[in-house]
Design an enzyme around this catalytic site. Structure first.
Site, PDB file in Angstrom:
ATOM      1  N   LYS B 113       1.466  -1.035  -0.055  1.00 39.59           N
ATOM      2  CA  LYS B 113      -0.019   0.007   0.054  1.00 39.59           C
ATOM      3  C   LYS B 113       1.182   1.190   0.152  1.00 39.59           C
ATOM      4  O   LYS B 113       0.797   2.336   0.024  1.00 39.59           O
ATOM      5  CB  LYS B 113      -1.057  -0.457   0.990  1.00 39.59           C
ATOM      6  CG  LYS B 113      -1.540  -1.437   1.260  1.00 39.59           C
ATOM      7  CD  LYS B 113      -3.548  -1.153   0.784  1.00 39.59           C
ATOM      8  CE  LYS B 113      -3.863  -1.858   0.132  1.00 39.59           C
ATOM      9  NZ  LYS B 113      -5.515  -2.591   0.972  1.00 39.59           N
ATOM     10  N   ASN B 114       2.521   1.072  -0.194  1.00 36.27           N
ATOM     11  CA  ASN B 114       2.978   2.389  -0.017  1.00 36.27           C
ATOM     12  C   ASN B 114       2.907   3.282  -2.035  1.00 36.27           C
ATOM     13  O   ASN B 114       3.370   2.137  -2.719  1.00 36.27           O
ATOM     14  CB  ASN B 114       4.591   1.468  -0.421  1.00 36.27           C
ATOM     15  CG  ASN B 114       5.973   3.045   0.417  1.00 36.27           C
ATOM     16  OD1 ASN B 114       5.685   3.632  -0.900  1.00 36.27           O
ATOM     17  ND2 ASN B 114       6.232   3.035   1.334  1.00 36.27           N
TER      18      ASN B 114
END
Lengths: 308, 368
Positions: B113-114
């Site tokens: 999710k970065n």
């Protein structure tokens, strides 16, 4: 239903701001400017901004050079947070307005979109950030507003919502960014308000909380993204305010302070801000009103635009 | 994140003890007047960042600097500057970007999710061009097999399709995902993306007929699915007359209403149709009438009003929305005349080719 544990939330935020050795502060180091904005805005809404040393915060911000943290290159995400925090303290006079504006102007692309930095990642989040930032600095005329608006509209979906790029799935966070940018540029007539309003009010689930997309779990952060969007398009009465207030209050840690994403989860500053800001939008007693487009207290926004 | 830090800690030699770094003086973080309290798990992190600052400020383009960025990223994949510097190094050192892709894959496995990782991945794929296409599509597939609504992965996939191609199999992929979970709104969105943008399918108009069939099936299986109903409406975007006249739309509403179960979206769709000029037949009127709870007060004057009354009852959380919908319905005869008198004062508008009488507000296109 309990009440908002204001004093405990204030103490919680102050304790996190001081805690530089926590695991959270190590991995979130790059996000500390955003964290400062979340925490300080929540404090201001709760009427406790005076518990913070203004000079300390301002010199800390200026030492960052508007990057995310010391030694970081500028990214537009941090620029807006820095400007917002300075606005909270009525210290916008320390900003080198021309330099910041020139930087933001340089990030606008030919199609009207904005990149987040020199590497060119494009996202409607950056359109909002750029527009909000130059507007606070009274430099909206320096960007190409017409093209910026056109790009945002190209991200509009058939359900009335908006995605991060053209064709991207509608998502409440992106919707806030797009509707916020359109509100600031006076372009809300381009939103399909009834269609979007219905999509947004469908985000309220049985527990009273709001989700960000169909079939996803409710989360306190959408009390900000969904609610502020509904207010900007004048459709907030379509959801049940009472149920949402109850959901947010159920997410409080009433012992140690702070608000979490869902009841009984661990609290953090991010959700504490979104919970308090959501309650402010719902006109919860004792909280200062917050502006749904600028994400700053209304008195701060008034000071920026009407005290000149 | 914690997992990565612990793993790397096991047999890690501190940089200050590595001979290849003996000529470098680390630069500690200047974090203002309050000193950072050093703690166990951030010691490695602090040391790496101190050395990183040293090579960064010296603008040292070397392979040891490149390894150092990898080490820093494995400790904190969210540091923007480290990624930024790494790209500069990859360019100036002319590193094989296929190797870089493997590195990104490893980092992404724990941090999907970065934002930085996805952005970096796109940068690498863009540089590699066509040869990256299949592996990028495969990579997003892997992520989506774990989290089918992963926003970054979908975003990346749409970018790959538009930039590098690979559309041929995309509709099948949507079929697969929707067969797994028909409620997956991301997959419905991708489906819309494909039928409207794929260079191989001829666009929305060409796809409409077969897509209506597919969607109606999906609706019949799960009539409570918001996504499929919205998709159905989307198939007739800017084509309200076609929407109203396609008997498959009104038929699916009737079919669901007759089951007297999970009929909320069927009712609201029927309401939309009526507002766009559709005249429901007796079967539909009977089906709606049959949903009126017995304790309902007085009879509504028409079917649209009855629909709103039922929705107010069965969807109480959005009662204000349905009350508003009812308030926007064309007024009855007497009021109608009154409204027409105001017509020249601009208080009445035309919507979607259907005369729509409104009390206030003219800002939107689709309503009644």
């Amino acid at each position: 239903m309990g009440e908002l544990a204001t004093d405990k939330h204030v103490r919680y935020i102050l304790s996190v701001e001081k805690k530089k050795d926590s695991f959270e502060s190590v991995v979130m180091e790059h996000l500390r400017m955003n964290g400062a904005y979340w925490g300080l805005t929540a404090l201001d809404i709760m009427g406790k901004l005076d518990t913070v040393d203004v000079n300390e915060v301002v010199s800390w911000i200026m030492s960052w050079g508007f990057g995310g943290n010391v030694g970081h290159d500028p990214h537009i995400l941090y620029t807006l947070s820095a400007v917002q925090v300075l606005a909270l303290f009525n210290k916008l006079d320390v900003v080198d307005v021309d330099k910041v504006t020139t930087y933001i102007v340089s990030l606008q692309n030919e199609d009207g979109s904005f990149s987040g930095d020199i590497w060119g990642e494009v996202d409607t989040r950056f359109s909002y950030i750029a527009i909000c930032c130059v507007s606070i600095l009274h430099r909206l005329d320096r960007i190409n507003v017409e093209k910026a608006v056109k790009y945002i509209i190209s991200c509009k979906n058939m359900d009335g919502g908006f995605g991060c790029t053209p064709g991207g799935e509608s998502h409440a966070g992106q919707i806030f960014c797009c509707v916020g940018a359109l509100a600031i540029t006076g372009s809300l007539d381009l939103v399909d308000k009834d269609l979007l309003g219905w999509w947004l009010c469908e985000r309220q689930v049985k527990s009273g909380g709001l989700n960000g997309r169909p079939e996803k779990l409710p989360d306190v952060c959408y009390s900000w993204w969904v609610l502020s969007s509904l207010i900007m398009i004048d459709r907030v009465h379509w959801i049940s305010k009472e149920k949402l207030i109850k959901f947010i209050l159920d997410c409080q840690d009433t012992e140690k302070g702070g608000i979490s994403d869902r009841p009984d989860d661990a609290v953090d500053v991010f959700h504490t801000y979104f919970g308090v800001a959501g309650l402010s939008l719902l006109e919860y007693p004792g909280l200062k009103p917050i502006d749904p487009a600028y994400a700053l207290p209304v008195d701060v926004v008034d000071r920026i635009f009407f005290s000149k | 994140m914690a997992g990565i830090i612990e793993e790397e800690n096991d047999d890690r030699v501190p940089i200050r003890l590595r001979p290849e770094w003996s000529d470098v003086t680390p630069i500690p973080q200047d974090d203002g007047p309050n000193p950072v309290v050093p703690i166990n798990y951030s010691e490695d992190f602090s040391e790496v960042m101190d050395y990183f600052r040293a090579v960064y400020f010296a603008n040292e383009h070397s392979s040891r600097a490149l390894s150092l960025t990898a080490e820093a990223i494995s400790l904190n994949a969210g540091n923007y500057t480290v990624w930024h510097f790494r790209r500069l190094l990859l360019e100036s050192l002319k590193v094989d970007l296929n190797v870089e892709r493997e590195f990104v894959e490893k980092v992404a496995s724990g941090n999907s999710k970065n934002y930085q990782i996805w952005h970096h991945r796109r940068w690498v794929a863009e540089k590699l061009g066509l040869e990256a296409r299949n592996s990028e599509l495969e990579f997003t597939k892997e992520i989506l097999s774990i989290d089918a609504k992963h926003y970054h992965a979908w975003s990346h996939r749409q970018w790959v399709l538009q930039t590098l191609g690979g559309w041929e199999d995309e509709l099948n992929y949507c079929n697969e995902l929707l067969a797994e979970d028909i409620f997956n709104n991301s997959a419905w969105n991708q489906r819309y993306f494909v039928i409207t943008r794929s260079p191989f399918l001829g666009g929305l108009k060409a796809m409409r007929d077969s897509e209506v069939l597919y969607t109606v099936e999906a609706i019949i299986s799960y009539p409570e699915n918001e996504s499929s109903w919205r998709y159905l409406r989307g198939l007739f975007k800017d084509e309200s007359a076609l929407y109203v006249n396609d008997t498959r739309v009104s038929s699916v509403c009737l079919k669901i209403l007759k089951t007297k179960n999970k009929y909320l979206f069927a009712l609201s769709t029927l309401l939309d149709l009526i507002c766009l000029g559709y005249h429901p037949n007796e079967d539909l009127k009977d089906a709606v009438e049959a949903l009126r709870p017995s304790n309902f007060g007085k009879q509504d004057s028409d079917i649209a009003r009855t629909i709103c009354s039922i929705l107010e009852q069965v969807d109480p959380i959005r009662v204000n929305y349905w009350v508003w919908r009812k308030s926007r319905l064309p007024q009855e005869e007497e009021e109608l005349r009154h409204c027409q008198e105001h017509r020249h004062q601009g208080r009445v508008g035309f919507v979607d080719g259907v005369t729509s009488l409104r009390k206030e507000g003219f800002e939107s296109e689709f309503d009644c």
